[in-house]
Scaffold this motif. Structure first.
Motif, mmCIF file in Angstrom:
data_model
loop_
_atom_site.group_PDB
_atom_site.id
_atom_site.type_symbol
_atom_site.label_atom_id
_atom_site.label_comp_id
_atom_site.label_asym_id
_atom_site.label_seq_id
_atom_site.Cartn_x
_atom_site.Cartn_y
_atom_site.Cartn_z
ATOM 1 N N ILE A 48 0.861 -1.175 0.000
ATOM 2 C CA ILE A 48 0.000 0.000 0.000
ATOM 3 C C ILE A 48 0.898 1.225 0.000
ATOM 4 O O ILE A 48 1.728 1.395 0.888
ATOM 5 C CB ILE A 48 -0.929 0.025 1.231
ATOM 6 N N PRO A 49 0.755 2.119 -0.994
ATOM 7 C CA PRO A 49 1.722 3.212 -1.165
ATOM 8 C C PRO A 49 1.522 4.353 -0.168
ATOM 9 O O PRO A 49 0.404 4.620 0.283
ATOM 10 C CB PRO A 49 1.435 3.701 -2.588
ATOM 11 N N LEU A 50 2.617 5.036 0.134
ATOM 12 C CA LEU A 50 2.525 6.243 0.954
ATOM 13 C C LEU A 50 1.836 7.376 0.195
ATOM 14 O O LEU A 50 1.138 8.189 0.785
ATOM 15 C CB LEU A 50 3.927 6.710 1.372
ATOM 16 N N ASN A 51 2.057 7.424 -1.117
ATOM 17 C CA ASN A 51 1.480 8.509 -1.916
ATOM 18 C C ASN A 51 0.986 7.980 -3.256
ATOM 19 O O ASN A 51 1.379 6.893 -3.694
ATOM 20 C CB ASN A 51 2.509 9.622 -2.154
ATOM 21 N N SER A 52 0.115 8.729 -3.878
ATOM 22 C CA SER A 52 -0.372 8.351 -5.205
ATOM 23 C C SER A 52 0.706 8.604 -6.247
ATOM 24 O O SER A 52 1.607 9.420 -6.055
ATOM 25 C CB SER A 52 -1.633 9.151 -5.552
ATOM 26 N N SER A 53 0.607 7.881 -7.354
ATOM 27 C CA SER A 53 1.580 8.007 -8.443
ATOM 28 C C SER A 53 0.851 7.953 -9.772
ATOM 29 O O SER A 53 -0.281 7.483 -9.862
ATOM 30 C CB SER A 53 2.620 6.875 -8.365
ATOM 31 N N ILE A 54 1.522 8.443 -10.812
ATOM 32 C CA ILE A 54 0.956 8.399 -12.160
ATOM 33 C C ILE A 54 2.079 8.075 -13.133
ATOM 34 O O ILE A 54 3.214 8.546 -12.970
ATOM 35 C CB ILE A 54 0.264 9.726 -12.523
ATOM 36 N N SER A 55 1.789 7.241 -14.112
ATOM 37 C CA SER A 55 2.836 6.775 -15.025
ATOM 38 C C SER A 55 2.313 6.681 -16.447
ATOM 39 O O SER A 55 1.108 6.641 -16.701
ATOM 40 C CB SER A 55 3.348 5.400 -14.587
ATOM 41 N N VAL A 185 -3.060 5.882 -12.911
ATOM 42 C CA VAL A 185 -2.916 6.370 -11.535
ATOM 43 C C VAL A 185 -3.067 5.228 -10.559
ATOM 44 O O VAL A 185 -3.966 4.391 -10.694
ATOM 45 C CB VAL A 185 -3.989 7.440 -11.226
ATOM 46 N N TRP A 186 -2.184 5.200 -9.564
ATOM 47 C CA TRP A 186 -2.320 4.260 -8.452
ATOM 48 C C TRP A 186 -2.130 5.024 -7.146
ATOM 49 O O TRP A 186 -1.208 5.831 -7.029
ATOM 50 C CB TRP A 186 -1.288 3.136 -8.553
ATOM 51 N N GLY A 187 -2.988 4.735 -6.191
ATOM 52 C CA GLY A 187 -2.917 5.369 -4.880
ATOM 53 C C GLY A 187 -3.959 6.454 -4.740
ATOM 54 O O GLY A 187 -4.200 7.228 -5.669
ATOM 55 N N PHE A 188 -4.594 6.492 -3.579
ATOM 56 C CA PHE A 188 -5.670 7.462 -3.363
ATOM 57 C C PHE A 188 -5.130 8.889 -3.390
ATOM 58 O O PHE A 188 -4.138 9.214 -2.740
ATOM 59 C CB PHE A 188 -6.359 7.214 -2.023
ATOM 60 N N HIS A 189 -5.809 9.721 -4.164
ATOM 61 C CA HIS A 189 -5.549 11.158 -4.162
ATOM 62 C C HIS A 189 -6.897 11.854 -4.227
ATOM 63 O O HIS A 189 -7.732 11.541 -5.091
ATOM 64 C CB HIS A 189 -4.679 11.573 -5.354
ATOM 65 N N LYS A 190 -7.121 12.798 -3.329
ATOM 66 C CA LYS A 190 -8.440 13.410 -3.192
ATOM 67 C C LYS A 190 -8.894 14.142 -4.450
ATOM 68 O O LYS A 190 -10.100 14.345 -4.653
ATOM 69 C CB LYS A 190 -8.465 14.354 -1.998
#
Length: 359
Positions: A48-55, A185-190
């Motif tokens: 589970i990531p600390l922050n969201s990411s985009i690739s 995108v992976w990881g929750f970002h509001k």
């Protein structure tokens, strides 16, 4: 919604498995390069990531996996792995760990023997996200088996890829982004609807046309396996003195990138991805113990790119993954001029140049 807790992907009943469970499936999955970097995992959580990411997924950089399966009576994992045609027992511990993790969601795996035949179009474990493409290719194969074996399951395309991404994550975090083409995108970002920590989603918002046709040239500075794997680097974020600041910066950069992708400002885009790349390596260099993935020629390439950009006014920018190799991103409209410069001025710094593009 927390699909994991709600058993959204859970497959327990053995009665749903049909007869004649022997066969072969094949999948191809592309590597990806993160623009906003995921670095560090939440404590006491699996991938589970600390922050969201985009690739971006990458066109000519991929893994092909052929999974041969056969029914057996003993309920334990039996796996052979062949990499580029040769037995690769060193891969087995990670693959076994992956199968154990996903068996809760794919219980039929314990009824099968497996031979995994796989190869890459790029160097393995050298910092070009080989675990992302290999684990996602394997997860896609497993989902193809599930689609064949579970007679009661009418797999919708959306569910198929969501679960494939979910399974991929349990093998390698960034692998969940390799399930889809394009911006992922992976990881929750509001600020990103549908984003979550359990699986990746295609980027859901408007993207300017300049970001739909981007070239990616990869400079292989070092083609040997890394001495320190990414998994170790993630662990070192646990007590990192700058972890909190990095998290704030990553979230702020994601908001900034959403705006940039909409308006089509390539210069802002390039400066942001370079900042993200250097921030990632700054965290590596300031961890305890600290270490370096960059090589002297990594720095030579970076300085050459900066000098060339200043004097040519061309839109060429670099990013780095967790390794020494350099990804160069630039619009397809400027490909001819930039590619000629890359071969004339940067080739001496490289073991190999891979011409690719963002899917």
């Amino acid at each position: 919604m927390n699909f994991e807790k709600k058993n959204f992907f859970y497959r327990k009943k053995q009665s749903t498995i049909v007869d004649h469970t022997n066969g072969v499936v094949t999948s191809k999955s592309h590597s990806n390069i993160a623009l906003i970097k995921y670095w560090g995992k939440q404590n006491n959580k699996i991938q589970i990531p600390l922050n969201s990411s985009i690739s971006y997924s990458l066109g000519k950089v991929y893994t092909v996996t052929r999974l041969i399966y056969k029914e057996k009576k003993q309920r334990n994992f039996s796996i052979r792995i062949l990499f580029s045609g040769k037995e690769k027992t060193s891969f087995l511990p990670k693959i076994l760990e992956f199968f154990h993790r996903i068996s809760l969601y794919c219980s039929y795996l314990r009824d099968l023997n497996f031979i995994i035949e796989t190869y890459n179009t790029f160097p393995h474990s050298s910092g070009i996200a080989s675990s992302a493409s290999s684990m996602s290719a394997l997860a896609l194969c497993i989902m193809k088996i599930e689609k064949k074996l579970v007679s009661s399951l009418n797999l919708k395309e959306d569910f198929f890829f969501k679960k494939a991404s979910f399974l991929s994550r349990l093998g390698s975090g960034s692998a969940c982004r390799s399930i889809y083409p394009g911006l992922v995108v992976w990881g929750f970002h509001k600020s990103i609807k549908g984003s979550n920590n359990l699986y990746a989603i295609p980027y859901p918002y408007e993207v300017h046309s300049i970001f739909t046709k981007i070239e990616n040239t990869i400079l292989i500075i070092d083609d040997k396996p890394k001495k320190i794997l990414s998994s170790k680097g993630h662990q070192l974020m646990k007590n990192h003195p700058y972890a909190r600041d990095r998290l704030k910066c990553a979230n702020k950069n994601m908001n900034r990138l959403i705006s940039i992708l909409k308006i089509g400002d390539f210069q802002e885009f390039g400066e942001l991805i370079e900042h993200e790349a250097l921030s990632l390596h700054a965290m590596i260099m300031t961890s305890r113990p600290y270490f370096l993935w960059m090589k002297p020629n990594t720095l030579n390439v970076i300085h050459s790119v900066w000098d060339f950009r200043k004097h040519s006014n061309k839109n060429i920018y670099f990013t780095l993954d967790a390794g020494a190799n350099v990804h160069l991103l630039y619009p397809i409209q400027e490909k001819t001029f930039i590619l000629k410069w890359i071969y004339s001025d940067l080739f001496s710094y490289c073991k190999k140049i891979i011409e690719s593009f963002c899917l």
